[in-house]
Design a protein around this motif. Sequence first.
Motif, PDB file in Angstrom:
ATOM      1  N   LEU A 283      16.423  -3.568 -12.682  1.00  0.00           N
ATOM      2  CA  LEU A 283      16.183  -3.867 -14.105  1.00  0.00           C
ATOM      3  C   LEU A 283      16.148  -2.588 -14.929  1.00  0.00           C
ATOM      4  O   LEU A 283      15.828  -1.507 -14.433  1.00  0.00           O
ATOM      5  CB  LEU A 283      14.848  -4.602 -14.266  1.00  0.00           C
ATOM      6  CG  LEU A 283      14.670  -5.900 -13.475  1.00  0.00           C
ATOM      7  CD1 LEU A 283      13.334  -6.540 -13.822  1.00  0.00           C
ATOM      8  CD2 LEU A 283      15.802  -6.869 -13.771  1.00  0.00           C
TER       9      LEU A 283
ATOM     10  N   ARG B 252      17.927 -14.106 -16.711  1.00  0.00           N
ATOM     11  CA  ARG B 252      18.569 -12.791 -16.613  1.00  0.00           C
ATOM     12  C   ARG B 252      18.043 -12.054 -15.368  1.00  0.00           C
ATOM     13  O   ARG B 252      18.796 -11.424 -14.639  1.00  0.00           O
ATOM     14  CB  ARG B 252      18.270 -11.983 -17.882  1.00  0.00           C
ATOM     15  CG  ARG B 252      19.239 -10.820 -18.080  1.00  0.00           C
ATOM     16  CD  ARG B 252      18.745  -9.847 -19.106  1.00  0.00           C
ATOM     17  NE  ARG B 252      18.555 -10.419 -20.420  1.00  0.00           N
ATOM     18  CZ  ARG B 252      17.931  -9.783 -21.416  1.00  0.00           C
ATOM     19  NH1 ARG B 252      17.463  -8.551 -21.230  1.00  0.00           N
ATOM     20  NH2 ARG B 252      17.774 -10.339 -22.587  1.00  0.00           N
ATOM     21  N   LEU B 253      16.739 -12.170 -15.142  1.00  0.00           N
ATOM     22  CA  LEU B 253      16.136 -11.523 -13.973  1.00  0.00           C
ATOM     23  C   LEU B 253      16.727 -12.092 -12.685  1.00  0.00           C
ATOM     24  O   LEU B 253      17.078 -11.351 -11.760  1.00  0.00           O
ATOM     25  CB  LEU B 253      14.614 -11.733 -14.007  1.00  0.00           C
ATOM     26  CG  LEU B 253      13.847 -11.305 -12.763  1.00  0.00           C
ATOM     27  CD1 LEU B 253      13.888  -9.796 -12.588  1.00  0.00           C
ATOM     28  CD2 LEU B 253      12.407 -11.776 -12.825  1.00  0.00           C
TER      29      LEU B 253
ATOM     30  N   HIS C 197       6.334 -12.377 -18.694  1.00  0.00           N
ATOM     31  CA  HIS C 197       6.835 -13.691 -18.272  1.00  0.00           C
ATOM     32  C   HIS C 197       5.702 -14.703 -18.182  1.00  0.00           C
ATOM     33  O   HIS C 197       5.928 -15.899 -18.283  1.00  0.00           O
ATOM     34  CB  HIS C 197       7.524 -13.580 -16.905  1.00  0.00           C
ATOM     35  CG  HIS C 197       8.906 -12.997 -16.979  1.00  0.00           C
ATOM     36  ND1 HIS C 197      10.019 -13.733 -17.276  1.00  0.00           N
ATOM     37  CD2 HIS C 197       9.345 -11.730 -16.824  1.00  0.00           C
ATOM     38  CE1 HIS C 197      11.093 -12.949 -17.286  1.00  0.00           C
ATOM     39  NE2 HIS C 197      10.699 -11.725 -17.014  1.00  0.00           N
TER      40      HIS C 197
ATOM     41  N   MET D  34      15.276 -17.495 -20.800  1.00  0.00           N
ATOM     42  CA  MET D  34      16.467 -16.641 -20.855  1.00  0.00           C
ATOM     43  C   MET D  34      16.227 -15.314 -20.109  1.00  0.00           C
ATOM     44  O   MET D  34      17.067 -14.866 -19.356  1.00  0.00           O
ATOM     45  CB  MET D  34      16.799 -16.383 -22.328  1.00  0.00           C
ATOM     46  CG  MET D  34      18.221 -15.953 -22.559  1.00  0.00           C
ATOM     47  SD  MET D  34      19.378 -17.206 -21.971  1.00  0.00           S
ATOM     48  CE  MET D  34      20.821 -16.210 -21.760  1.00  0.00           C
ATOM     49  N   LEU D  35      15.015 -14.748 -20.387  1.00  0.00           N
ATOM     50  CA  LEU D  35      14.673 -13.488 -19.721  1.00  0.00           C
ATOM     51  C   LEU D  35      14.540 -13.718 -18.217  1.00  0.00           C
ATOM     52  O   LEU D  35      14.937 -12.885 -17.412  1.00  0.00           O
ATOM     53  CB  LEU D  35      13.352 -12.939 -20.280  1.00  0.00           C
ATOM     54  CG  LEU D  35      13.376 -12.494 -21.740  1.00  0.00           C
ATOM     55  CD1 LEU D  35      11.962 -12.202 -22.238  1.00  0.00           C
ATOM     56  CD2 LEU D  35      14.245 -11.265 -21.931  1.00  0.00           C
ATOM     57  N   PHE D  36      13.997 -14.888 -17.888  1.00  0.00           N
ATOM     58  CA  PHE D  36      13.782 -15.237 -16.487  1.00  0.00           C
ATOM     59  C   PHE D  36      15.138 -15.422 -15.796  1.00  0.00           C
ATOM     60  O   PHE D  36      15.352 -14.945 -14.676  1.00  0.00           O
ATOM     61  CB  PHE D  36      12.943 -16.516 -16.423  1.00  0.00           C
ATOM     62  CG  PHE D  36      12.406 -16.838 -15.060  1.00  0.00           C
ATOM     63  CD1 PHE D  36      11.661 -15.911 -14.354  1.00  0.00           C
ATOM     64  CD2 PHE D  36      12.623 -18.072 -14.494  1.00  0.00           C
ATOM     65  CE1 PHE D  36      11.152 -16.209 -13.096  1.00  0.00           C
ATOM     66  CE2 PHE D  36      12.123 -18.384 -13.246  1.00  0.00           C
ATOM     67  CZ  PHE D  36      11.391 -17.458 -12.546  1.00  0.00           C
TER      68      PHE D  36
ATOM     69  N   ALA E  45      11.664 -14.956 -26.397  1.00  0.00           N
ATOM     70  CA  ALA E  45      12.294 -13.835 -25.693  1.00  0.00           C
ATOM     71  C   ALA E  45      12.482 -12.661 -26.646  1.00  0.00           C
ATOM     72  O   ALA E  45      12.265 -11.503 -26.272  1.00  0.00           O
ATOM     73  CB  ALA E  45      13.634 -14.288 -25.117  1.00  0.00           C
TER      74      ALA E  45
END
Lengths: 222, 370
Positions: free
Chosen positions: A98, B5-6, A109, B1-3, A115
Amino acid sequence: MNDSIIETHDLKKYFEEGRVKALDGVDISIRRGEYISIIGPSGCGKSTLLNMISALDRPTSGQVFLDGADLATFAALDEVRSHKVGFIFQLHNLLPQLTALENVIIPMHEISGSASAKEAKARLLLELIGVGHLAGKRPTRMSGGERQRVAIARALANDPLVILGDEPTGDVDTKAGLQIMDILEKLNREKGVTLIVVTHALDIAKHAQRTIEMRDGRIVHQ
Amino acid sequence: MLFLRLIIKNLFNRKTRTILTIVGISIGIATIIIFGMVSNGLTNSMSTAFKPGKADFTVAKADVADMILSVVTREQLQTVRNTEGVESVVPYVMSLAPFTGNPYFILGGIDPNDLDLLGARITDGRIYRNGDEVAIGRIAAKNYNLKVGDTIVLNNKDYAIVGIFESGVTMQDGGAATTIAETQRLNSYTDNQVSMAMVNINPGLDPRAVADAVEARDTALLCVVDMDDFGSLDQGLSIIDSVSWAISVLAMVIGGIGVMNTIIMSVFERTREIGVLRAVGWKRRRVMAMILGEAIVISLGAAIIGIALGLGVVWLMMQTNMAKSWLDITMEAEIFLQALLVAVVVVILGALYPAYRASRFSPMEALRYE
């Protein structure tokens, strides 16, 4: 609990069926906004104490209160880790796949919010720590000091009450170490975040408002 | 979305392993698609073959291993005609005549006057008049580039192509037709024997009831009203169906074990990372969701590639004349959904244990892991 944010009572942590007494009856009290350094020789129990305070581990017996909750019996330790403490490891422990920005977002999270709001906050934190220009970089392309700064930004992600550093300057050179301690002290001074730093380095420890000295799992001076 | 992407970054961090896993699963999915489409194509083809045109069902000899072995006599057909509710009976001789690499080229024997009853019509030229002439089906004409006036050699005999017909039945349109007498000769039948007959019943009657009445009058006969009956006449299709399922299941089980192996390896390699996630406050269920999410992304990637691969193989298969003559391939959403569902279920089952293990890591132990 008065003004204490952290209190321990007769805190014990034994390993190997009691043969190793990492903590052997620790009683400490830390006020909100205080800057504490914990010193002592290797194996004296500094890191174990930090792990108990940061809800990473549970004690064998005794009590450890963080913001009024007894972590020895509190069920949702992950909630505590997510919302109340920010931990800075000796090794940055950033996820290599990352970017700096994404690493700072990781603790977010577990909190609600869009986001875009999370991204904006992560950028802000990186700017605050002075590494905003590294947002899109991966840890593998950063220096040790830069990585540790990103790790500090990650520790701040969810606005913790307490920041705990386990030898946060242990893996960087002296200059970077001093810069990191400047950042942490500034956060303590300006934002009122309680700061607890475990260190071997006496020149770093002396900056703290109070120093707790440990030996053989016990507090010998505070 | 972030999840998400991860999850995707986690997978791309170990590209080779992820790609190999996706390829493994996609082969399983392609297998399901290929066998499913071929099996359905055969079923479609057969189901129209046994109820062509106005026919309500087909009558053949009972207890044969393959429909090509069916032989019925004209006396038996008379019994069928005499059954109450039966309007007409069209005798048919099925003869296989290897042609240009297709060992299953069907030369059907049928009285020219009965073609209408079977829903066949001459689209070019005329109907055959004797055993030296054939009409070829529309698909065969196209596949083998044949036209009226050409000659076709079947079983070492030259036949003049006098017409092209279209019946809407893939198997028939992929072959040719001539007189009953000629096909009887080819099959070494007497003039009293045919392979089967198509039966048309009086309007308003239930085909099943009439078929039951026929079977009751002559227990040596089997009426094919639907595909379930066909299974009794020809076990080939059910064998293909069973084998295709067995291979598909095996492929997916292997795929599932592959996924489990991949995810277990990945989880153990990332023990320290997972410890960090737990240390910064991630709940167990989020860790589990991350691992399962990675598995779902793998399965979706595998589904896309597997479906494309399966369609590609079926397309290649359909370039052969034999497949064109025998398979009535249709794009049925059911097969694709089935493949997708199997992929997701297998992959999730494979990932469940490692995901559970990962979620149970204590942050301290995981952080100490080297």
